[in-house]
Motif scaffolding. Structure first.
Motif, mmCIF file in Angstrom:
data_model
loop_
_atom_site.group_PDB
_atom_site.id
_atom_site.type_symbol
_atom_site.label_atom_id
_atom_site.label_comp_id
_atom_site.label_asym_id
_atom_site.label_seq_id
_atom_site.Cartn_x
_atom_site.Cartn_y
_atom_site.Cartn_z
ATOM 1 N N LYS A 7 -15.551 -23.061 3.027
ATOM 2 C CA LYS A 7 -16.032 -21.872 3.736
ATOM 3 C C LYS A 7 -16.014 -22.093 5.250
ATOM 4 O O LYS A 7 -15.593 -21.216 6.007
ATOM 5 C CB LYS A 7 -17.449 -21.522 3.274
ATOM 6 C CG LYS A 7 -17.987 -20.232 3.912
ATOM 7 C CD LYS A 7 -19.455 -20.016 3.562
ATOM 8 C CE LYS A 7 -19.614 -19.656 2.095
ATOM 9 N NZ LYS A 7 -21.025 -19.276 1.789
ATOM 10 N N LYS A 11 -13.669 -19.992 7.939
ATOM 11 C CA LYS A 11 -14.221 -19.229 9.067
ATOM 12 C C LYS A 11 -13.668 -19.745 10.398
ATOM 13 O O LYS A 11 -13.435 -18.958 11.321
ATOM 14 C CB LYS A 11 -15.739 -19.299 9.053
ATOM 15 C CG LYS A 11 -16.348 -18.485 7.904
ATOM 16 C CD LYS A 11 -17.863 -18.488 7.944
ATOM 17 C CE LYS A 11 -18.421 -17.577 6.852
ATOM 18 N NZ LYS A 11 -19.909 -17.554 6.874
ATOM 19 N N LYS A 14 -10.564 -18.218 10.873
ATOM 20 C CA LYS A 14 -10.727 -16.756 10.947
ATOM 21 C C LYS A 14 -9.963 -16.055 9.832
ATOM 22 O O LYS A 14 -9.274 -15.039 10.054
ATOM 23 C CB LYS A 14 -10.298 -16.246 12.325
ATOM 24 C CG LYS A 14 -11.155 -16.808 13.463
ATOM 25 C CD LYS A 14 -10.753 -16.260 14.817
ATOM 26 C CE LYS A 14 -11.653 -16.858 15.908
ATOM 27 N NZ LYS A 14 -11.295 -16.384 17.262
ATOM 28 N N THR A 16 -10.150 -14.179 5.984
ATOM 29 C CA THR A 16 -11.035 -13.506 5.030
ATOM 30 C C THR A 16 -10.885 -14.173 3.668
ATOM 31 O O THR A 16 -9.961 -14.987 3.452
ATOM 32 C CB THR A 16 -10.670 -12.023 4.900
ATOM 33 O OG1 THR A 16 -9.321 -11.942 4.382
ATOM 34 C CG2 THR A 16 -10.757 -11.316 6.247
#
Length: 404
Positions: A7, A11, A14, A16
């Motif tokens: 995760k 992030k 960037k 999804t």
């Protein structure tokens, strides 16, 4: 945890959930993996790693190489802060490193973080610093990095040095140096100078001036041979300090001149200030030219906005000179300004501990017998654990004169 690392990397990139899942995973399955509610197969793990542009090993490690690099940057930044301006820096380092310290097992970044962690634990008076230092030392041995391994050895010896157990400090250092020289086929010149300088300091601390001089001069010649300026400043300061303690006027004059020449050549204010301090001490203790010594000291206070590290010593010298000039109240005012810096070598300590001897002499001249008694006894207690120096002898002689 694996899911949290995935995760975090997603992030950072960037991406999804849909973008990372692509056409090989569902958004729902990836969400379960990220929340540690499902374990991916090796095939899925390889796919996720490829999507994140990292190695599978980075996902499986407790700390990825990127995370280690970021952590090391933070650690180095805090470690290099001025301790006086950031007194809590060692606690900050401990709080930063402690959560993952047990999982640092290999590689330079892990070893360096452990090295700094051991220093922070030591400075914070935590007993497990030696265990952490040993882990870091073994890792540097495996990586064949002599410089960091030597720093750990110096710190181990230093742990005894700061409690003034100079014999144990030298014993530890000699043992550590033997291990390093036996295990490393090549030791870079700067590391060798580190070893020589610290061994000379320790021999000098136990009063073995002959060994200290031999190693120190060997190091100075080696630095010249390699055309290095590393440690030259400290080596000339040490040589000049040793010469001041001896009766060899020729050697004293030689090393004082070398210290001055180096300071002027390198524009090294520390060397020049130390040279000035030693010159003032000679004016006071040997030439007894107190007026000239006072003029030199006052000139230093005027020309230097901040004497910084040397401020206590110049205040002490001014107090001594004023005592010899019979200006006892003024002398006491300067002697009271002497605040002990964080020093532990017998030469530095001897210079500073004599402040109480001069306080006693001033109080005695002013008729303050009780204050004189308190000061001279404090001086005697401080000198008790130090090897013989002219300052210790001076204190003992005045104790006998004052309270025989």
């Amino acid at each position: 945890m694996l899911g949290e690392r995935i995760k975090k990397l997603r992030k950072q990139k960037k991406l999804t959930l849909e973008a990372l899942a692509g056409n090989q995973l569902t958004k729902g399955m990836l969400s379960l993996i990220e929340n540690n509610k499902a374990q991916p197969s090796m095939e899925s793990l390889a796919y996720i790693a490829d999507q994140l542009e990292v190695e599978v090993a980075d996902l499986l490690e407790v700390i990825s190489s990127d995370e280690l690099r970021d952590i090391l940057e933070q650690v180095e930044k805090i470690y290099n802060l001025d301790r006086e301006k950031t007194p809590e820096k060692y606690k900050q380092l401990i709080e930063l490193i402690e959560p993952f310290a047990e999982n640092l097992t290999q590689g330079y970044q892990a070893a360096r973080i452990l090295e700094i962690y051991s220093y922070a634990l030591f400075r914070d008076d935590q007993e497990n610093w030696l265990e952490v230092a040993e882990r870091a030392a073994k890792m540097f041995d495996q990586l064949n990095i002599a410089a960091n391994r030597t720093n750990i050895a110096i710190n181990r010896a230093f742990s005894k040095f700061i409690i003034h157990d100079y014999d144990s400090s030298l014993e530890i250092f000699v043992r550590e140096r033997s291990e390093i020289e036996a295990n490393y086929a090549y030791i870079d010149p700067m590391t060798r100078l580190d070893l020589d300088y610290h061994e000379a300091v320790l021999h000098y601390a136990i009063g073995d001036s002959e060994s200290a001089t031999r190693i120190m001069e060997q190091a100075i010649n080696y630095a010249k041979e390699k055309q290095l300026f590393y440690r030259v400043d400290e080596l000339y300061r040490l040589a000049a300090a040793q010469a001041m303690m001896s009766n060899n006027e020729e050697k004293r004059r030689y090393y004082l001149e070398k210290l001055k020449q180096y300071g002027e050549f390198a524009d090294n204010q520390g060397s020049l200030l130390f040279y000035k301090l030693l010159q003032v001490m000679l004016l006071t203790s040997e030439k007894h030219d107190y007026q000239k010594a006072l003029e030199e000291i006052d000139q230093m206070f005027v020309n230097q906005d901040d004497l910084d590290f040397f401020d206590p010593w110049f205040n002490l010298e001014k107090g001594k000179v004023l005592f010899y000039l019979g200006r006892y109240e003024e002398a006491l005012s300067y002697l009271e300004k002497v605040v002990f810096p964080d020093v532990h070598h017998p030469f530095d300590l001897s210079l500073l501990y004599v402040v109480d001897t001069f306080k006693a002499l001033c109080h005695n001249k002013l008729g303050n017998k009780e204050e004189a008694y308190t000061s001279i006894n404090r001086a005697m207690a401080n000198f008790q654990q130090l090897p013989e120096t002219p300052f210790k002898t001076f204190t003992e002689e005045n104790y006998q004169k004052l309270f025989a």
